[in-house]
Design an enzyme around this catalytic site. Structure first.
Site, PDB file in Angstrom:
ATOM      1  N   THR A   1       0.868  -1.149   0.023  1.00 29.67           N
ATOM      2  CA  THR A   1       0.025   0.042  -0.051  1.00 29.67           C
ATOM      3  C   THR A   1       0.976   1.278   0.086  1.00 29.67           C
ATOM      4  OG1 THR A   1      -0.090  -0.167   2.589  1.00 29.67           O
ATOM      5  CG2 THR A   1      -1.965  -1.160   1.279  1.00 29.67           C
TER       6      THR A   1
ATOM      7  N   ALA B   1       7.809  -1.252   6.265  1.00 30.04           N
ATOM      8  CA  ALA B   1       8.532  -0.270   7.316  1.00 30.04           C
ATOM      9  C   ALA B   1       7.683   0.799   7.895  1.00 30.04           C
ATOM     10  CB  ALA B   1      10.118   0.123   6.767  1.00 30.04           C
TER      11      ALA B   1
ATOM     12  N   SER C   1       8.555   4.390   7.856  1.00 29.52           N
ATOM     13  CA  SER C   1       9.499   4.932   7.067  1.00 29.52           C
ATOM     14  C   SER C   1       9.778   6.499   7.305  1.00 29.52           C
ATOM     15  CB  SER C   1       9.121   4.503   5.607  1.00 29.52           C
ATOM     16  OG  SER C   1       8.108   5.404   5.247  1.00 29.52           O
TER      17      SER C   1
ATOM     18  N   SER D   1      18.317   1.655   3.044  1.00 28.96           N
ATOM     19  CA  SER D   1      18.246   3.071   2.723  1.00 28.96           C
ATOM     20  C   SER D   1      19.551   3.724   2.833  1.00 28.96           C
ATOM     21  CB  SER D   1      17.345   3.542   3.863  1.00 28.96           C
ATOM     22  OG  SER D   1      17.351   5.010   3.897  1.00 28.96           O
TER      23      SER D   1
ATOM     24  N   GLU E   1      19.653   6.425   4.446  1.00 28.76           N
ATOM     25  CA  GLU E   1      19.801   7.116   5.663  1.00 28.76           C
ATOM     26  C   GLU E   1      20.865   6.187   6.581  1.00 28.76           C
ATOM     27  OE1 GLU E   1      18.534   9.793   7.139  1.00 28.76           O
ATOM     28  OE2 GLU E   1      17.673  10.212   5.112  1.00 28.76           O
TER      29      GLU E   1
ATOM     30  N   TYR F   1      15.311   5.186  12.742  1.00 22.42           N
ATOM     31  CA  TYR F   1      14.849   4.762  11.366  1.00 22.42           C
ATOM     32  C   TYR F   1      16.209   4.233  10.929  1.00 22.42           C
ATOM     33  CZ  TYR F   1      13.896   4.581   6.417  1.00 22.42           C
ATOM     34  OH  TYR F   1      13.787   3.994   5.216  1.00 22.42           O
TER      35      TYR F   1
ATOM     36  N   PHE G   1       6.768  13.692   3.533  1.00 17.13           N
ATOM     37  CA  PHE G   1       8.109  13.991   3.046  1.00 17.13           C
ATOM     38  C   PHE G   1       8.373  15.268   2.331  1.00 17.13           C
ATOM     39  CE2 PHE G   1       7.456   9.523   3.985  1.00 17.13           C
ATOM     40  CZ  PHE G   1       8.519   9.229   4.376  1.00 17.13           C
ATOM     41  N   VAL G   2       9.345  15.806   2.463  1.00 14.93           N
ATOM     42  CA  VAL G   2       9.551  17.156   2.168  1.00 14.93           C
ATOM     43  C   VAL G   2       9.268  17.618   0.575  1.00 14.93           C
ATOM     44  CG1 VAL G   2      12.175  17.166   1.419  1.00 14.93           C
ATOM     45  CG2 VAL G   2      11.147  19.125   2.471  1.00 14.93           C
TER      46      VAL G   2
ATOM     47  N   GLY H   1      11.261  22.955   7.566  1.00 11.66           N
ATOM     48  CA  GLY H   1      12.536  22.903   8.486  1.00 11.66           C
ATOM     49  C   GLY H   1      13.763  23.273   7.847  1.00 11.66           C
TER      50      GLY H   1
ATOM     51  N   PRO I   1      16.117  16.342  15.711  1.00 10.12           N
ATOM     52  CA  PRO I   1      17.005  16.380  16.969  1.00 10.12           C
ATOM     53  C   PRO I   1      18.602  16.179  16.389  1.00 10.12           C
ATOM     54  CG  PRO I   1      15.249  14.758  17.274  1.00 10.12           C
ATOM     55  CD  PRO I   1      15.001  15.441  15.976  1.00 10.12           C
TER      56      PRO I   1
ATOM     57  N   GLU J   1      20.371  15.538  12.305  1.00 11.92           N
ATOM     58  CA  GLU J   1      20.043  15.812  10.948  1.00 11.92           C
ATOM     59  C   GLU J   1      20.953  15.082  10.161  1.00 11.92           C
ATOM     60  OE1 GLU J   1      18.171  16.121   8.602  1.00 11.92           O
ATOM     61  OE2 GLU J   1      17.652  18.128   8.115  1.00 11.92           O
TER      62      GLU J   1
HETATM   63  P1  NDP Z   1       5.822   3.947   2.703  1.00 14.61           P
HETATM   64  O1  NDP Z   1       5.934   4.851   4.088  1.00 14.61           O
HETATM   65  O2  NDP Z   1       4.960   4.752   1.554  1.00 14.61           O
HETATM   66  O3  NDP Z   1       5.286   2.446   2.762  1.00 14.61           O
HETATM   67  C1  NDP Z   1       5.461   1.715   3.915  1.00 14.61           C
HETATM   68  C2  NDP Z   1       4.757   0.298   3.722  1.00 14.61           C
HETATM   69  O4  NDP Z   1       4.859  -0.311   4.883  1.00 14.61           O
HETATM   70  C3  NDP Z   1       2.949   0.626   3.983  1.00 14.61           C
HETATM   71  O5  NDP Z   1       2.532  -0.166   2.938  1.00 14.61           O
HETATM   72  C4  NDP Z   1       2.838   0.179   5.041  1.00 14.61           C
HETATM   73  O6  NDP Z   1       1.501  -0.288   5.392  1.00 14.61           O
HETATM   74  C5  NDP Z   1       3.696  -1.060   5.369  1.00 14.61           C
HETATM   75  N1  NDP Z   1       3.815  -1.245   6.831  1.00 14.61           N
HETATM   76  C6  NDP Z   1       4.043  -0.505   7.831  1.00 14.61           C
HETATM   77  N2  NDP Z   1       4.373  -1.271   8.822  1.00 14.61           N
HETATM   78  C7  NDP Z   1       3.798  -2.480   8.681  1.00 14.61           C
HETATM   79  C8  NDP Z   1       3.627  -3.748   9.414  1.00 14.61           C
HETATM   80  N3  NDP Z   1       3.849  -3.902  10.652  1.00 14.61           N
HETATM   81  N4  NDP Z   1       3.114  -4.863   8.878  1.00 14.61           N
HETATM   82  C9  NDP Z   1       2.817  -4.874   7.717  1.00 14.61           C
HETATM   83  N5  NDP Z   1       2.965  -3.636   6.633  1.00 14.61           N
HETATM   84  C10 NDP Z   1       3.440  -2.494   7.164  1.00 14.61           C
HETATM   85  O7  NDP Z   1       7.391   3.609   2.099  1.00 14.61           O
HETATM   86  P2  NDP Z   1       8.017   3.659   0.688  1.00 14.61           P
HETATM   87  O8  NDP Z   1       6.953   3.099  -0.432  1.00 14.61           O
HETATM   88  O9  NDP Z   1       8.274   5.159   0.420  1.00 14.61           O
HETATM   89  O10 NDP Z   1       9.392   3.065   1.095  1.00 14.61           O
HETATM   90  C11 NDP Z   1       9.268   1.391   0.711  1.00 14.61           C
HETATM   91  C12 NDP Z   1      10.259   0.749   1.685  1.00 14.61           C
HETATM   92  O11 NDP Z   1      11.801   1.287   1.216  1.00 14.61           O
HETATM   93  C13 NDP Z   1      10.320   1.166   2.890  1.00 14.61           C
HETATM   94  O12 NDP Z   1      11.000   0.245   3.902  1.00 14.61           O
HETATM   95  C14 NDP Z   1      11.234   2.411   3.274  1.00 14.61           C
HETATM   96  O13 NDP Z   1      11.898   2.363   4.542  1.00 14.61           O
HETATM   97  C15 NDP Z   1      12.429   2.109   2.224  1.00 14.61           C
HETATM   98  N6  NDP Z   1      13.188   3.066   1.457  1.00 14.61           N
HETATM   99  C16 NDP Z   1      12.312   4.213   0.890  1.00 14.61           C
HETATM  100  C17 NDP Z   1      13.149   5.286   0.445  1.00 14.61           C
HETATM  101  C18 NDP Z   1      12.155   6.324  -0.483  1.00 14.61           C
HETATM  102  O14 NDP Z   1      12.817   7.264  -0.760  1.00 14.61           O
HETATM  103  N7  NDP Z   1      11.128   6.274  -0.495  1.00 14.61           N
HETATM  104  C19 NDP Z   1      14.619   5.346   0.419  1.00 14.61           C
HETATM  105  C20 NDP Z   1      15.254   4.120   0.945  1.00 14.61           C
HETATM  106  C21 NDP Z   1      14.549   3.179   1.532  1.00 14.61           C
HETATM  107  P3  NDP Z   1       0.078   0.751   5.893  1.00 14.61           P
HETATM  108  O15 NDP Z   1      -0.400   1.438   4.374  1.00 14.61           O
HETATM  109  O16 NDP Z   1      -0.820  -0.141   6.327  1.00 14.61           O
HETATM  110  O17 NDP Z   1       0.789   1.941   6.609  1.00 14.61           O
HETATM  111  P1  GDP Z   2      14.437  11.632   4.762  1.00 13.17           P
HETATM  112  O1  GDP Z   2      15.639  11.795   3.865  1.00 13.17           O
HETATM  113  O2  GDP Z   2      13.932  10.525   4.259  1.00 13.17           O
HETATM  114  O3  GDP Z   2      14.325  12.277   5.880  1.00 13.17           O
HETATM  115  O4  GDP Z   2      13.318  12.339   3.589  1.00 13.17           O
HETATM  116  P2  GDP Z   2      12.278  13.660   4.234  1.00 13.17           P
HETATM  117  O5  GDP Z   2      11.692  14.017   2.673  1.00 13.17           O
HETATM  118  O6  GDP Z   2      11.383  13.331   5.420  1.00 13.17           O
HETATM  119  O7  GDP Z   2      13.324  14.721   4.278  1.00 13.17           O
HETATM  120  C1  GDP Z   2      14.601  15.292   3.739  1.00 13.17           C
HETATM  121  C2  GDP Z   2      15.260  16.370   4.524  1.00 13.17           C
HETATM  122  O8  GDP Z   2      14.416  17.503   4.085  1.00 13.17           O
HETATM  123  C3  GDP Z   2      15.635  16.084   5.465  1.00 13.17           C
HETATM  124  O9  GDP Z   2      16.916  16.674   5.662  1.00 13.17           O
HETATM  125  C4  GDP Z   2      14.877  17.203   6.501  1.00 13.17           C
HETATM  126  O10 GDP Z   2      15.300  17.773   7.558  1.00 13.17           O
HETATM  127  C5  GDP Z   2      14.580  18.068   5.313  1.00 13.17           C
HETATM  128  N1  GDP Z   2      13.259  18.991   5.661  1.00 13.17           N
HETATM  129  C6  GDP Z   2      13.037  20.470   5.616  1.00 13.17           C
HETATM  130  N2  GDP Z   2      11.771  20.720   5.896  1.00 13.17           N
HETATM  131  C7  GDP Z   2      11.239  19.734   5.965  1.00 13.17           C
HETATM  132  C8  GDP Z   2       9.648  19.349   6.293  1.00 13.17           C
HETATM  133  O11 GDP Z   2       9.114  20.315   6.160  1.00 13.17           O
HETATM  134  N3  GDP Z   2       9.458  18.039   6.312  1.00 13.17           N
HETATM  135  C9  GDP Z   2      10.208  16.936   5.965  1.00 13.17           C
HETATM  136  N4  GDP Z   2       9.823  15.835   6.033  1.00 13.17           N
HETATM  137  N5  GDP Z   2      11.344  17.265   5.754  1.00 13.17           N
HETATM  138  C10 GDP Z   2      12.014  18.459   5.636  1.00 13.17           C
END
Ligand code: NDP
Ligand code: GDP
Length: 327
Positions: free
Chosen positions: A11, A81, A83, A124, A126, A148, A187-188, A210, A278, A280
């Site tokens: 999802t 995750a 995330s 990731s 991160e 995370y 997300f930003v 931020g 807290p 960065e």
């Molecule tokens: P999202 O936050 O959009 O999606 C996370 C998914 O995990 C959702 O489907 C959520 O379900 C599900 N989930 C969370 N907790 C549980 C649980 N306990 N049991 C089952 N399902 C669960 O993440 P993204 O699609 O952006 O990212 C996918 C993966 O890649 C994540 O692991 C993320 O940490 C990692 N990642 C992402 C990056 C990015 O830039 N997007 C970069 C690097 C790594 P629900 O809808 O129910 O909340």
């Molecule tokens: P991340 O790399 O997984 O933390 O992805 P985010 O999109 O949450 O954040 C990317 C960067 O943007 C981080 O360094 C944040 O501190 C910075 N940032 C600045 N302002 C914001 C804000 O309002 N929301 C979020 N989510 N991030 C912000």
């Protein structure tokens, strides 16, 4: 005969694109969803008739074992995750349960049910956190800066450990930030895209953010799920950095997004300390050369294109909503 894939986190942003990608390659796709009181299928509503959705939870070992027994997939993509980094500071233990131990639960289930299953772990950038070298590659030491990031380091190493200890075909994709109109709203990139669209339509006066100086290697999510799949088609399991090789600041994202709607971000964006973290991660940039060499993968969408397509998507969402009379 078509292959069967199981996606946890279907999802989410990546889960929805990966499901589309695999269906396009004739896979039978099952998505693991956790039970909730209301369905959360917004990103996969256009796919639900082509998919099978089954309930299980990363917190519940037996539910994952049973799921694998029922589905018998050849490939498992572990994308689920907690995330979002600010939430990981507020709920560090829960983040560890999902994002770290959850990986071991899936690996244990694979070991028990069918050790031939190919496994992808969503690691990731991160994990690099306070970066030890630039650009970051597969061998760069980790220095995570959030609960995370710490949890993802655990997930990464347990994946490698199960590969080495039990011979599982387990790969870890170290993906740098990837974005799309389906990115979570907090997300930003999505927040800026939505903010620029709302301010340009007169719905908001300003956007509150931020740290504008943070730099990320931002790519386009649909391209990144292709890299995940490629990892599982290789002869040997391995780990790969996936990113564009460029980085840009949140400020540059604002500049381009607001310029796209004819505005100067300096008149529209305000810094709000509530969005500071807290600790960065100041700057991330990938060296994706191994992925290019071994997987034949490289990112295609430029930073400018990504910003514009995200703002355009928000504009059309808001216009649709207005036409429907719901805000
Ligand atoms: P999202 O936050 O959009 O999606 C996370 C998914 O995990 C959702 O489907 C959520 O379900 C599900 N989930 C969370 N907790 C549980 C649980 N306990 N049991 C089952 N399902 C669960 O993440 P993204 O699609 O952006 O990212 C996918 C993966 O890649 C994540 O692991 C993320 O940490 C990692 N990642 C992402 C990056 C990015 O830039 N997007 C970069 C690097 C790594 P629900 O809808 O129910 O909340
Ligand atoms: P991340 O790399 O997984 O933390 O992805 P985010 O999109 O949450 O954040 C990317 C960067 O943007 C981080 O360094 C944040 O501190 C910075 N940032 C600045 N302002 C914001 C804000 O309002 N929301 C979020 N989510 N991030 C912000």
């Amino acid at each position: 005969m078509s292959k069967r894939a199981l996606i946890t986190g279907i999802t989410g942003q990546d889960g929805s694109y990966l499901a589309e990608f695999l269906l396009g390659r004739d896979y039978e796709v099952t998505g693991m969803v956790r039970r909730s009181s209301a369905e959360n299928f917004e990103r996969i509503s256009h796919l639900v008739d082509s998919l099978e959705l089954r309930q299980a939870d990363l917190l519940d070992q037996l539910s994952i074992v049973n799921l694998l027994r029922e589905v018998r997939p050849q490939e498992v993509y572990n994308l689920a995750a907690q995330s979002f980094i600010p939430t990981s500071f507020e709920q560090p233990l829960l983040t560890g349960e999902f994002t770290a131990l959850g990986v071991t639960r899936v690996l244990e289930a694979i070991r028990l049910v069918d050790p031939e299953i190919r496994f992808y772990q969503a690691s990731s950038s991160e994990m690099f956190g306070k970066v030890q070298e630039t650009p970051q590659r597969e061998t760069t030491p980790f220095y995570p800066r959030s609960p995370y990031g710490v949890a993802k380091v655990y997930g990464h190493w347990i994946t490698i450990n199960y590969r080495e200890a039990y011979g599982l075909f387990a790969c870890s994709g170290i993906l740098f930030n990837h974005e799309s109109p389906r990115r979570g709203r907090e997300f930003v990139t999505r927040k800026i895209a939505e903010g620029a669209a709302r301010v340009s339509l007169g719905l908001d006066e300003a956007l509150y953010l931020g740290n504008l100086d943070a730099k990320r290697d931002w790519g386009f999510a649909p391209e990144y799920v292709d890299a995940m799949w490629r990892m599982l088609q290789q002869d040997e399991p391995d780990d790969y950095v996936i990113g564009t090789g460029e980085h840009h600041s949140a400020r540059e994202f604002c500049e381009l997004a607001f310029a796209h709607v004819g505005l100067d971000y300096q008149n529209c964006v305000r810094v709000d300390p509530r969005f500071m973290r807290p600790s960065e991660v100041d700057s991330l940039m990938a060296d994706p050369s191994k992925a290019e060499r071994k997987l034949g993968w490289r990112s295609q969408t430029s930073f400018g294109e990504l910003v514009r397509l995200m703002v355009d998507a928000e504009l059309s969402l808001l216009r649709d909503r207005k036409e429907r009379g719901s805000g």
